[in-house]
Scaffold this motif. Structure first.
Motif, PDB file in Angstrom:
ATOM      1  N   PRO A 268      -2.283  -3.952 -31.257  1.00 50.61           N
ATOM      2  CA  PRO A 268      -0.930  -4.338 -30.844  1.00 50.61           C
ATOM      3  C   PRO A 268      -0.716  -3.982 -29.379  1.00 50.61           C
ATOM      4  N   GLY A 269       0.188  -4.701 -28.763  1.00 50.70           N
ATOM      5  CA  GLY A 269       0.535  -4.418 -27.378  1.00 50.70           C
ATOM      6  C   GLY A 269       2.033  -4.399 -27.217  1.00 50.70           C
ATOM      7  N   ALA A 270       2.493  -3.569 -26.308  1.00 47.89           N
ATOM      8  CA  ALA A 270       3.927  -3.508 -26.044  1.00 47.89           C
ATOM      9  C   ALA A 270       4.359  -4.786 -25.325  1.00 47.89           C
ATOM     10  N   ARG A 271       5.571  -5.190 -25.556  1.00 48.69           N
ATOM     11  CA  ARG A 271       6.117  -6.372 -24.891  1.00 48.69           C
ATOM     12  C   ARG A 271       6.242  -6.104 -23.402  1.00 48.69           C
ATOM     13  N   ARG A 272       5.986  -7.118 -22.634  1.00 54.95           N
ATOM     14  CA  ARG A 272       6.130  -7.033 -21.177  1.00 54.95           C
ATOM     15  C   ARG A 272       7.485  -7.628 -20.798  1.00 54.95           C
ATOM     16  N   GLY A 273       8.072  -7.090 -19.759  1.00 57.59           N
ATOM     17  CA  GLY A 273       9.336  -7.626 -19.270  1.00 57.59           C
ATOM     18  C   GLY A 273      10.525  -7.011 -19.988  1.00 57.59           C
ATOM     19  N   PRO A 274      11.701  -7.493 -19.638  1.00 53.63           N
ATOM     20  CA  PRO A 274      12.924  -6.929 -20.235  1.00 53.63           C
ATOM     21  C   PRO A 274      13.043  -7.262 -21.723  1.00 53.63           C
TER      22      PRO A 274
ATOM     23  N   GLU B  53       8.101  -0.297 -39.372  1.00 55.86           N
ATOM     24  CA  GLU B  53       7.694  -1.037 -38.174  1.00 55.86           C
ATOM     25  C   GLU B  53       6.200  -1.332 -38.183  1.00 55.86           C
ATOM     26  N   LEU B  54       5.376  -0.334 -38.517  1.00 49.14           N
ATOM     27  CA  LEU B  54       3.932  -0.550 -38.526  1.00 49.14           C
ATOM     28  C   LEU B  54       3.528  -1.532 -39.624  1.00 49.14           C
TER      29      LEU B  54
ATOM     30  N   LEU C  46       7.406  -1.426 -31.605  1.00 49.70           N
ATOM     31  CA  LEU C  46       6.650  -0.358 -30.948  1.00 49.70           C
ATOM     32  C   LEU C  46       7.546   0.509 -30.077  1.00 49.70           C
ATOM     33  N   THR C  47       8.640  -0.074 -29.569  1.00 51.67           N
ATOM     34  CA  THR C  47       9.608   0.734 -28.814  1.00 51.67           C
ATOM     35  C   THR C  47      10.230   1.786 -29.729  1.00 51.67           C
TER      36      THR C  47
ATOM     37  N   SER D 230       8.295   9.030 -32.430  1.00 50.10           N
ATOM     38  CA  SER D 230       7.061   9.765 -32.704  1.00 50.10           C
ATOM     39  C   SER D 230       6.696  10.669 -31.534  1.00 50.10           C
ATOM     40  N   HIS D 231       5.897  11.671 -31.840  1.00 51.00           N
ATOM     41  CA  HIS D 231       5.369  12.580 -30.823  1.00 51.00           C
ATOM     42  C   HIS D 231       4.262  11.877 -30.033  1.00 51.00           C
ATOM     43  N   ALA D 232       3.482  11.081 -30.743  1.00 46.46           N
ATOM     44  CA  ALA D 232       2.396  10.301 -30.148  1.00 46.46           C
ATOM     45  C   ALA D 232       2.108   9.140 -31.083  1.00 46.46           C
ATOM     46  N   HIS D 233       1.564   8.061 -30.542  1.00 47.19           N
ATOM     47  CA  HIS D 233       1.184   6.931 -31.388  1.00 47.19           C
ATOM     48  C   HIS D 233       0.107   6.130 -30.691  1.00 47.19           C
TER      49      HIS D 233
END
Length: 181
Positions: free
Chosen positions: A94-100, A58-59, A111-112, A118-121
């Motif tokens: 990177p940013g997480a997707r917004r919305g559904p 993914e990364l 990223l989901t 992961s324990h942390a990222h």
């Protein structure tokens, strides 16, 4: 950023692999993660190794699609913590997707998945671009002879994304809570 090209460098419990930002880098980076974990004594089909390979995929996919430039995959073992980093030349975090979540979309879940396994990222800018990282906690006994990393997450090593900060705070509360009994 290290300047080795497509060549693993192993020293103790850390490896680096430089790759060009091409689609084949994802497979090669994932294979490097599996091979390294195998050489450290982790069974490649166990959950931690599978999770590490998935996170690496993914990364690396994000780096190839959105950043370009040379990529570096770093694996670091600190007691029972496996730290996986992907370095690229873009300063854009990177940013997480917004919305559904669009279940029909071909992308948008990376990223989901990293968050789930992961324990942390998180991600942080570096002098040459950015570093995206994830920490996995290995189960007791997963690596023969690996000591527990007492207080590891208390050491400031990275800048955590807000979700990671919340997770770290929650983990600290759990550690400090009195045992039920």
């Amino acid at each position: 950023m290290p300047d080795q090209t497509d060549r693993p460098i192993a020293r103790a419990e850390r490896t680096l692999l430089s790759l060009p930002a091409t689609p084949s880098a994802v497979r090669r980076g994932r294979d490097h993660v599996r091979d390294t974990l195998r050489s450290w004594g982790l069974v490649p089909d166990d959950e931690p190794a599978s999770a590490a390979a998935l996170i690496a995929s993914e990364l690396l996919t994000n780096a190839v699609r959105h950043a370009g430039g040379p990529l570096v995959v770093c694996l670091d073992l600190d007691g029972d913590r496996l730290i996986l980093e992907v370095h690229d030349t873009s300063p854009e975090l990177p940013g997480a997707r917004r919305g559904p979540l669009d279940t029909c979309a071909e992308d948008g879940r990376g990223l989901t998945l990293v968050d789930a396994y992961s324990h942390a990222h998180g991600a942080e800018r570096t002098a040459t671009g950015k570093r995206c990282w994830a920490v996995l906690t290995l189960p007791p006994g997963a690596l023969p002879g690996a000591p527990r990393a007492a207080g590891y997450m208390d050491v400031v090593r990275w800048v955590a994304e807000p979700a990671g900060v919340a997770l770290l705070a929650e983990a600290a509360e759990v550690r400090q809570a009195p045992a039920a009994g």
